[in-house]
Structure formats: structure tokens, C-alpha cells
Write a protein that holds these residues in place. Sequence first.
Motif, PDB file in Angstrom:
ATOM      1  N   PHE A  53      -2.825   2.288  -2.335  1.00 33.30           N
ATOM      2  CA  PHE A  53      -2.794   1.772  -4.007  1.00 33.30           C
ATOM      3  C   PHE A  53      -3.242   3.016  -4.922  1.00 33.30           C
ATOM      4  N   ALA A  54      -4.084   3.973  -4.326  1.00 32.82           N
ATOM      5  CA  ALA A  54      -4.392   5.197  -4.977  1.00 32.82           C
ATOM      6  C   ALA A  54      -3.122   5.966  -5.309  1.00 32.82           C
ATOM      7  N   ASP A  55      -2.347   5.996  -4.415  1.00 30.48           N
ATOM      8  CA  ASP A  55      -0.903   6.806  -4.447  1.00 30.48           C
ATOM      9  C   ASP A  55      -0.101   6.223  -5.510  1.00 30.48           C
ATOM     10  N   ARG A  56       0.033   4.997  -5.669  1.00 29.24           N
ATOM     11  CA  ARG A  56       0.987   4.308  -6.251  1.00 29.24           C
ATOM     12  C   ARG A  56       0.665   2.683  -6.486  1.00 29.24           C
ATOM     13  N   LEU A  57       0.263   2.383  -7.644  1.00 33.21           N
ATOM     14  CA  LEU A  57      -0.534   1.234  -7.842  1.00 33.21           C
ATOM     15  C   LEU A  57       0.920   0.010  -7.698  1.00 33.21           C
ATOM     16  N   THR A  58       0.769  -1.039  -7.145  1.00 30.04           N
ATOM     17  CA  THR A  58       1.570  -1.967  -6.933  1.00 30.04           C
ATOM     18  C   THR A  58       0.807  -3.410  -6.809  1.00 30.04           C
ATOM     19  N   ASP A  59       1.504  -4.719  -6.867  1.00 30.48           N
ATOM     20  CA  ASP A  59       0.767  -5.812  -6.783  1.00 30.48           C
ATOM     21  C   ASP A  59      -0.015  -6.157  -5.505  1.00 30.48           C
ATOM     22  N   ASP A  60       0.926  -5.628  -4.527  1.00 31.56           N
ATOM     23  CA  ASP A  60       0.052  -5.663  -2.993  1.00 31.56           C
ATOM     24  C   ASP A  60       0.829  -5.012  -2.104  1.00 31.56           C
ATOM     25  N   ILE A  61       0.257  -4.537  -0.871  1.00 28.38           N
ATOM     26  CA  ILE A  61       0.640  -3.708   0.215  1.00 28.38           C
ATOM     27  C   ILE A  61       0.668  -4.415   1.495  1.00 28.38           C
ATOM     28  N   ALA A  62       1.516  -3.994   2.394  1.00 23.14           N
ATOM     29  CA  ALA A  62       1.473  -4.503   3.785  1.00 23.14           C
ATOM     30  C   ALA A  62       1.038  -3.357   4.540  1.00 23.14           C
ATOM     31  N   VAL A  63      -0.043  -3.237   5.095  1.00 26.12           N
ATOM     32  CA  VAL A  63      -0.172  -2.044   6.166  1.00 26.12           C
ATOM     33  C   VAL A  63       0.355  -2.541   7.521  1.00 26.12           C
ATOM     34  N   LEU A  95       7.088  -9.544   6.289  1.00 23.36           N
ATOM     35  CA  LEU A  95       6.813  -8.402   5.044  1.00 23.36           C
ATOM     36  C   LEU A  95       7.238  -9.206   3.612  1.00 23.36           C
ATOM     37  N   ALA A  96       8.129  -9.833   3.568  1.00 20.11           N
ATOM     38  CA  ALA A  96       8.652 -10.569   2.421  1.00 20.11           C
ATOM     39  C   ALA A  96       8.848  -9.738   1.336  1.00 20.11           C
ATOM     40  N   GLY A  97       9.374  -8.611   1.399  1.00 18.48           N
ATOM     41  CA  GLY A  97       9.755  -7.736   0.419  1.00 18.48           C
ATOM     42  C   GLY A  97       8.548  -6.843  -0.146  1.00 18.48           C
ATOM     43  N   ARG A  98       7.351  -6.910   0.469  1.00 17.15           N
ATOM     44  CA  ARG A  98       6.210  -5.976  -0.008  1.00 17.15           C
ATOM     45  C   ARG A  98       6.485  -4.429   0.312  1.00 17.15           C
ATOM     46  N   ARG A  99       5.896  -3.779  -0.480  1.00 14.63           N
ATOM     47  CA  ARG A  99       5.842  -2.530  -0.093  1.00 14.63           C
ATOM     48  C   ARG A  99       5.065  -2.490   1.182  1.00 14.63           C
ATOM     49  N   ALA A 100       5.241  -1.308   2.180  1.00 16.28           N
ATOM     50  CA  ALA A 100       4.706  -1.306   3.385  1.00 16.28           C
ATOM     51  C   ALA A 100       4.041   0.292   3.549  1.00 16.28           C
ATOM     52  N   VAL A 101       2.918   0.391   4.127  1.00 18.25           N
ATOM     53  CA  VAL A 101       2.346   1.906   4.364  1.00 18.25           C
ATOM     54  C   VAL A 101       1.973   1.859   5.875  1.00 18.25           C
TER      55      VAL A 101
END
Length: 205
Positions: A99-109, A145-151
Motif C-alpha cells: 500500500f505504501a508503494d501504490r495505494l489501491t482499495d485492497d491487496i491480496a498477499v 483473488l477475484a481481480g485484486r492486486r496481489a503482492v
Amino acid sequence: MRTLVIETSTTACSVALIESDAIIARAHEVVGRGHAERLIPMIAELPEGGRADRILVGCGPGSFTGVRVGIAAARGLALGWGAEIAGFSSLPLIAAAGFADRLTDDIAVIMEGGHGEVFMQAFSADLSPRSDTVSLKPDAAFAALAGRRAVGNGVHWLAALDDSLDLTEALPDAASAILLPAALIALAPSPIYGRAPDAKPSVPK
């Protein structure tokens, strides 16, 4: 209060000194399985030998050996220094850095989980969990994942299924603990395994 942070749950070995909401020193190395050899020297190379009033240690989920090396070192130093000790999960740590790198609504780790599985947990931008920690096969993680950003260091499993996904390869970094709210750095300093043990207790005959 000066805080020493230790994170050894993956192939990375990292430490950081935090004081007055500022990172005063940090070290991060990809060591593979060499945590036991590198961790204490890395701490010793910090200012004043890394001595701190409080120690925060990553509890996993992740590498069984790495997590236990970090926790053992943290407990030993806390005893020797008379320091406070607490734990944190590697999953919100990765999310916070994402989130600190790029703010999005949610993230899946998505983290390597062993046996061809990944550890997965989704977080909102305020680091509140959107799901429980689960250990899944890559195809099941892809569906969840449902389309989320993942890290995380397990995203390559998803890239093999769909290279158009929003994926960021990342390892946990001790310095990212400065981004975690108080509630997430107050766990007991004990391993978080994330999946059931492989060994089963014997059944009496």
C-alpha cells in the motif's frame, strides 16, 4: 522507545532499528536458508549492537526454520537486555509495504507456502483483514483473488495462470514494521504456521 525488528520468515533476513517513528538503521539480505548464520551478525552491525527497549519479531507464516530462528533470537535478546518482546505476522507487513508503494482499495498477499501451495490473505487499505489466512493450491488462490492486486513472493504461481494480473513480487522487510498499527504488532512471539502440520500423531493400538 527504541525498537529492534527481526524478520526471517522467507529467504530474506532483515532487521531494523526504529526510534521516535523513524527508521534509524536497517539491513536486508536474501540469504536463502542462511538465517542462523547471518541474523546475529546483522543485528550486531546495527548502531549500539542493535540494543533496544523492545523487540518485534516476524512470526510467519513462512519458512518453518526461518521463523523459529528469528523467534529464538528475539527471545534470547529480550531476556539478555530485559526488553519487551512481541510478534507480528508477515502477511500484513507485506500488505503495508504494498500500500505504501501504490495505494489501491485492497491487496491480496500471496506468499510461498510449501508443498506447491501458497499462503493467502486479503487486506483493506487500513490493513484490516478481508479474509482469513489460508493455504491454497495456486488455482484455488487464483479463483479467490477475484481481480485484486496481489503482492508477495508467491505471485509467480498466479502469473503462470494469467500474466495480465496486477502482481508485485515482494519479500517482507523488517523496516516495513513502522507502517503497522499497534494492534498488528502485539502478537505473542510464537510461530504462525498457516497450515496443518505434515506429521500426524500416532494412534494408540
